[in-house]
Design a protein around this motif. Structure first.
Motif, mmCIF file in Angstrom:
data_model
loop_
_atom_site.group_PDB
_atom_site.id
_atom_site.type_symbol
_atom_site.label_atom_id
_atom_site.label_comp_id
_atom_site.label_asym_id
_atom_site.label_seq_id
_atom_site.Cartn_x
_atom_site.Cartn_y
_atom_site.Cartn_z
ATOM 1 N N ASP A 95 0.752 -1.355 -0.068
ATOM 2 C CA ASP A 95 0.087 0.037 -0.071
ATOM 3 C C ASP A 95 0.740 1.317 0.071
ATOM 4 O O ASP A 95 2.214 1.169 0.545
ATOM 5 C CB ASP A 95 -0.931 -0.113 1.324
ATOM 6 N N SER A 96 0.268 2.249 -0.678
ATOM 7 C CA SER A 96 1.294 3.609 -0.598
ATOM 8 C C SER A 96 0.318 4.925 -0.701
ATOM 9 O O SER A 96 -0.714 4.488 -0.755
ATOM 10 C CB SER A 96 2.177 3.585 -1.871
ATOM 11 N N SER A 97 0.971 5.928 -0.341
ATOM 12 C CA SER A 97 0.072 6.991 -0.241
ATOM 13 C C SER A 97 1.090 8.379 -0.565
ATOM 14 O O SER A 97 2.085 8.558 -0.133
ATOM 15 C CB SER A 97 -0.290 7.499 1.332
ATOM 16 N N GLU A 120 0.042 6.164 9.296
ATOM 17 C CA GLU A 120 -1.391 6.078 8.520
ATOM 18 C C GLU A 120 -1.437 4.806 7.794
ATOM 19 O O GLU A 120 -2.341 4.129 7.782
ATOM 20 C CB GLU A 120 -1.375 7.338 7.738
ATOM 21 N N LEU A 121 -0.364 4.434 7.230
ATOM 22 C CA LEU A 121 -0.449 3.121 6.257
ATOM 23 C C LEU A 121 -0.531 1.969 7.210
ATOM 24 O O LEU A 121 -1.391 0.918 6.602
ATOM 25 C CB LEU A 121 0.830 2.973 5.249
ATOM 26 N N LEU A 122 0.194 1.827 8.171
ATOM 27 C CA LEU A 122 -0.029 0.861 9.255
ATOM 28 C C LEU A 122 -1.463 0.743 9.898
ATOM 29 O O LEU A 122 -2.044 -0.469 10.090
ATOM 30 C CB LEU A 122 1.041 1.063 10.412
ATOM 31 N N ASP A 123 -1.867 2.065 10.266
ATOM 32 C CA ASP A 123 -3.053 1.948 11.042
ATOM 33 C C ASP A 123 -4.226 1.560 9.927
ATOM 34 O O ASP A 123 -5.202 0.868 10.559
ATOM 35 C CB ASP A 123 -3.576 3.419 11.261
ATOM 36 N N LYS A 124 -4.359 1.784 8.788
ATOM 37 C CA LYS A 124 -5.302 1.527 7.764
ATOM 38 C C LYS A 124 -5.156 -0.133 7.741
ATOM 39 O O LYS A 124 -6.380 -0.549 7.634
ATOM 40 C CB LYS A 124 -4.834 2.187 6.241
#
Length: 264
Positions: A95-97, A120-124
């Protein structure tokens, strides 16, 4: 002309005062988080190379995070999280942002610029109860090997409550340690494992330098992030090095750069 100089000086003073105030706030946050830091093995799984102990689960899912920056605009970055299956060395999650960063880089405070994107990526992933959520996370950045003993890997590890390992490509000056000296010592060391403990002038062991692949003259710098010992951190890094950089971080780097290129 004098008015212009005064205005410029006023803006400069305001900027310096803001940075000083911001640094004081960040120092307080670092000190608070540092009080929660665990620098020994604190996990329920075991390494695949160790003898079986009861029904203890084996480390299988290792995450890697990295941030890449746009060549055209250094405030545009792509944060990427990948998870590898340790048994196959294949990526099973990605995943990326792409974000615009508003916090400037200040030496010693990298985490305040980069950690929010990666967390935020980990939380998602965690909120979606994903079955490949990492048991351990490798961070492209330092852990204890940091001027204040609390780098990006520590920051992310404490806030995510996740075992983390810091892996740096460069060594910044910490407790008398310099990159050139460490390289010389590593080349001179009679060690078949190509590992050198990073012992500072104070006698503190900050981490380890390791030539991680055959033919690589440049070492990587491994340090504890959170909830893991240095010995375990080194062992896991060795398991994941096909090339100089551990595969979870290498894959995160490759994919974040590709995402940026495709976004332009």
């Amino acid at each position: 002309m004098n008015d212009a100089k005064e205005a410029s000086s006023s803006i400069s003073n305001f900027s310096n005062e803001f940075q000083s105030s911001q640094q004081m706030d960040w120092l307080r946050v670092q000190d608070s988080l540092k009080g929660k830091l665990i620098t020994e093995d604190d996990f329920k799984w075991r390494l695949p190379t160790r003898e079986k102990e009861g029904s203890c689960e084996i480390l299988k899912y290792v995450g890697g995070v990295d941030l890449s920056f746009s060549k055209d605009d250094s405030s545009i970055a792509c944060g990427t999280l990948v998870v590898l299956d340790l048994t196959t060395q294949k990526v099973v999650y990605e995943d990326s942002s792409i974000v615009r960063l508003h916090i400037p880089y200040l030496p010693g405070f990298l985490a305040f610029r980069e950690a929010p994107v990666l967390l935020e990526l980990l939380d998602k992933m965690k909120n979606n109860a994903h079955c490949f959520y990492p048991q351990l996370l490798m961070v492209d950045g330092n852990g204890l090997l940091h001027p204040r003993g609390f780098g990006l890997a520590c920051h992310i590890g404490v806030l995510a409550d996740l075992p983390t390992v810091g892996v740096g490509k460069n060594l910044h000056h910490v407790d008398g340690l310099t990159q050139s000296t460490v390289r010389e010592l590593l080349q001179a060391a009679d060690s078949p494992e190509h590992i050198l403990p990073l012992i500072g002038d104070s006698g503190c062991i900050w981490g380890a330098a390791m030539r991680s692949s055959e033919g690589s003259l440049k070492p990587i710098f491994i340090s504890v992030g959170h909830r893991i010992s240095l010995a375990s951190a080194i062992a896991i890094v060795r398991m994941t090095c096909k090339f100089r950089v551990p595969e979870p971080i290498r894959q995160a780097d490759i994919r974040s750069r590709e995402r940026l290129r495709n976004n332009q």
